[in-house]
Scaffold this motif. Sequence first.
Motif, PDB file in Angstrom:
ATOM      1  N   VAL A   1     -14.733   2.127  -7.958  1.00 25.14           N
ATOM      2  CA  VAL A   1     -13.717   1.497  -8.799  1.00 25.14           C
ATOM      3  C   VAL A   1     -13.700  -0.002  -8.511  1.00 25.14           C
ATOM      4  O   VAL A   1     -14.251  -0.460  -7.514  1.00 25.14           O
ATOM      5  CB  VAL A   1     -12.316   2.101  -8.532  1.00 25.14           C
ATOM      6  CG1 VAL A   1     -12.316   3.602  -8.775  1.00 25.14           C
ATOM      7  CG2 VAL A   1     -11.835   1.786  -7.116  1.00 25.14           C
ATOM      8  N   GLY A   2     -13.045  -0.750  -9.384  1.00 21.58           N
ATOM      9  CA  GLY A   2     -12.894  -2.173  -9.150  1.00 21.58           C
ATOM     10  C   GLY A   2     -11.795  -2.448  -8.135  1.00 21.58           C
ATOM     11  O   GLY A   2     -10.893  -1.632  -7.935  1.00 21.58           O
ATOM     12  N   ILE A   3     -11.843  -3.622  -7.515  1.00 22.30           N
ATOM     13  CA  ILE A   3     -10.829  -3.962  -6.520  1.00 22.30           C
ATOM     14  C   ILE A   3      -9.449  -4.051  -7.169  1.00 22.30           C
ATOM     15  O   ILE A   3      -8.434  -3.730  -6.534  1.00 22.30           O
ATOM     16  CB  ILE A   3     -11.189  -5.290  -5.805  1.00 22.30           C
ATOM     17  CG1 ILE A   3     -10.280  -5.541  -4.597  1.00 22.30           C
ATOM     18  CG2 ILE A   3     -11.163  -6.462  -6.778  1.00 22.30           C
ATOM     19  CD1 ILE A   3     -10.443  -4.563  -3.483  1.00 22.30           C
ATOM     20  N   ALA A   4      -9.390  -4.442  -8.444  1.00 23.79           N
ATOM     21  CA  ALA A   4      -8.096  -4.501  -9.132  1.00 23.79           C
ATOM     22  C   ALA A   4      -7.500  -3.099  -9.270  1.00 23.79           C
ATOM     23  O   ALA A   4      -6.276  -2.926  -9.160  1.00 23.79           O
ATOM     24  CB  ALA A   4      -8.253  -5.151 -10.499  1.00 23.79           C
ATOM     25  N   THR A   5      -8.350  -2.103  -9.509  1.00 27.07           N
ATOM     26  CA  THR A   5      -7.865  -0.722  -9.594  1.00 27.07           C
ATOM     27  C   THR A   5      -7.296  -0.270  -8.269  1.00 27.07           C
ATOM     28  O   THR A   5      -6.241   0.376  -8.205  1.00 27.07           O
ATOM     29  CB  THR A   5      -9.006   0.218 -10.022  1.00 27.07           C
ATOM     30  OG1 THR A   5      -9.465  -0.169 -11.319  1.00 27.07           O
ATOM     31  CG2 THR A   5      -8.547   1.662 -10.061  1.00 27.07           C
ATOM     32  N   LEU A   6      -7.983  -0.610  -7.183  1.00 24.35           N
ATOM     33  CA  LEU A   6      -7.459  -0.256  -5.856  1.00 24.35           C
ATOM     34  C   LEU A   6      -6.084  -0.864  -5.640  1.00 24.35           C
ATOM     35  O   LEU A   6      -5.155  -0.185  -5.185  1.00 24.35           O
ATOM     36  CB  LEU A   6      -8.431  -0.727  -4.772  1.00 24.35           C
ATOM     37  CG  LEU A   6      -8.100  -0.352  -3.325  1.00 24.35           C
ATOM     38  CD1 LEU A   6      -9.383  -0.213  -2.499  1.00 24.35           C
ATOM     39  CD2 LEU A   6      -7.189  -1.385  -2.647  1.00 24.35           C
ATOM     40  N   TYR A   7      -5.924  -2.144  -5.974  1.00 29.25           N
ATOM     41  CA  TYR A   7      -4.642  -2.817  -5.741  1.00 29.25           C
ATOM     42  C   TYR A   7      -3.539  -2.297  -6.662  1.00 29.25           C
ATOM     43  O   TYR A   7      -2.359  -2.377  -6.318  1.00 29.25           O
ATOM     44  CB  TYR A   7      -4.797  -4.332  -5.898  1.00 29.25           C
ATOM     45  CG  TYR A   7      -5.367  -5.002  -4.672  1.00 29.25           C
ATOM     46  CD1 TYR A   7      -4.793  -4.816  -3.426  1.00 29.25           C
ATOM     47  CD2 TYR A   7      -6.486  -5.826  -4.761  1.00 29.25           C
ATOM     48  CE1 TYR A   7      -5.307  -5.426  -2.307  1.00 29.25           C
ATOM     49  CE2 TYR A   7      -7.012  -6.463  -3.644  1.00 29.25           C
ATOM     50  CZ  TYR A   7      -6.415  -6.249  -2.423  1.00 29.25           C
ATOM     51  OH  TYR A   7      -6.924  -6.855  -1.299  1.00 29.25           O
ATOM     52  N   ARG A   8      -3.915  -1.791  -7.831  1.00 28.64           N
ATOM     53  CA  ARG A   8      -2.891  -1.195  -8.693  1.00 28.64           C
ATOM     54  C   ARG A   8      -2.314   0.069  -8.062  1.00 28.64           C
ATOM     55  O   ARG A   8      -1.122   0.349  -8.197  1.00 28.64           O
ATOM     56  CB  ARG A   8      -3.466  -0.880 -10.083  1.00 28.64           C
ATOM     57  CG  ARG A   8      -3.578  -2.079 -10.996  1.00 28.64           C
ATOM     58  CD  ARG A   8      -3.714  -1.669 -12.449  1.00 28.64           C
ATOM     59  NE  ARG A   8      -4.915  -0.882 -12.689  1.00 28.64           N
ATOM     60  CZ  ARG A   8      -6.103  -1.411 -12.983  1.00 28.64           C
ATOM     61  NH1 ARG A   8      -6.231  -2.735 -13.033  1.00 28.64           N
ATOM     62  NH2 ARG A   8      -7.141  -0.633 -13.204  1.00 28.64           N
ATOM     63  N   ARG A   9      -3.161   0.833  -7.395  1.00 28.77           N
ATOM     64  CA  ARG A   9      -2.688   2.054  -6.742  1.00 28.77           C
ATOM     65  C   ARG A   9      -2.003   1.762  -5.413  1.00 28.77           C
ATOM     66  O   ARG A   9      -1.011   2.392  -5.076  1.00 28.77           O
ATOM     67  CB  ARG A   9      -3.859   3.010  -6.479  1.00 28.77           C
ATOM     68  CG  ARG A   9      -4.268   3.918  -7.625  1.00 28.77           C
ATOM     69  CD  ARG A   9      -4.734   3.180  -8.807  1.00 28.77           C
ATOM     70  NE  ARG A   9      -5.270   4.059  -9.862  1.00 28.77           N
ATOM     71  CZ  ARG A   9      -5.644   3.583 -11.023  1.00 28.77           C
ATOM     72  NH1 ARG A   9      -5.546   2.305 -11.301  1.00 28.77           N
ATOM     73  NH2 ARG A   9      -6.106   4.404 -11.945  1.00 28.77           N
ATOM     74  N   PHE A  10      -2.569   0.798  -4.679  1.00 23.01           N
ATOM     75  CA  PHE A  10      -2.085   0.487  -3.327  1.00 23.01           C
ATOM     76  C   PHE A  10      -1.974  -1.028  -3.203  1.00 23.01           C
ATOM     77  O   PHE A  10      -2.980  -1.717  -3.049  1.00 23.01           O
ATOM     78  CB  PHE A  10      -3.052   1.056  -2.281  1.00 23.01           C
ATOM     79  CG  PHE A  10      -3.271   2.543  -2.428  1.00 23.01           C
ATOM     80  CD1 PHE A  10      -2.360   3.443  -1.904  1.00 23.01           C
ATOM     81  CD2 PHE A  10      -4.365   3.023  -3.134  1.00 23.01           C
ATOM     82  CE1 PHE A  10      -2.550   4.809  -2.059  1.00 23.01           C
ATOM     83  CE2 PHE A  10      -4.555   4.385  -3.293  1.00 23.01           C
ATOM     84  CZ  PHE A  10      -3.645   5.274  -2.756  1.00 23.01           C
TER      85      PHE A  10
END
Length: 251
Positions: free
Chosen positions: A68-77
């Motif tokens: 996944v993209g880093i933005a997706t990670l930050y959206r979740r966490f």
Amino acid sequence: MGAAADPPQAPGKTPGTTPDGSAPGGKPGRMRADALRNRRLILDAARDVFIEAGPDAPLDEIARRAGVGIATLYRRFPDREALIRGVVLHTFTVLSDTVQAVREEAADPFDALRRFMHVALDQKIGAAMPALVGCVDFDDELDNARRGLGSPIEELLREAQAAGLVRPDVAFGDITLMVIRLCRALPAVTKLLVDDRLAHRQLDIYLDGLRSDGTPARHSLPPPLVTLADFDRIRAELHAAHKNENGSAPG
């Protein structure tokens, strides 16, 4: 590569939720199927990367490993602490759900205990928890999840003993500490022996040692079968790798 910085909270975000519907701290909440899938991929990747590189591991490597993209990670966490907390809670939750499932599906209490221990090994609880538990505050939710896992495991053991399937002198720690020991990768040999599969084989050997006398036939041991010739091969490969790493640099 240094650790990715934890970004500030996005302006205009609705308090108490993330764009995919998850709650603060990476709790699932009511989420879309694709968001749930991405969340699990991130948590599994985070667990593995934290085990390999510690809790300060780069978050962009976790995103890359999860696909996944880093933005997706930050959206979740939204930050590192939320991600670590999510991994800890996810591990407890998966294992608690597993205890319930194996009790309903297994042929007998020993089979249920065996299935649970193999899932716990796959979750790498013995490697992940020592690396992460000191990095999060155990609030009521985490503490209840931790406590809620121990009692069902002990009940499962007692049921297997009452059925005459497990030796009466086996204790709770004999179950949990063996899983912890087998979660630790073998140094140097790991990449050459497919260490995860080897750990499952050794767990089956250990489980046979827990059985009471006269219990049903044992399961066949899964691969890999490691012979003396394999150890000779490993020694030769390690020796060759050492020579390559320490070879003289070109002039």
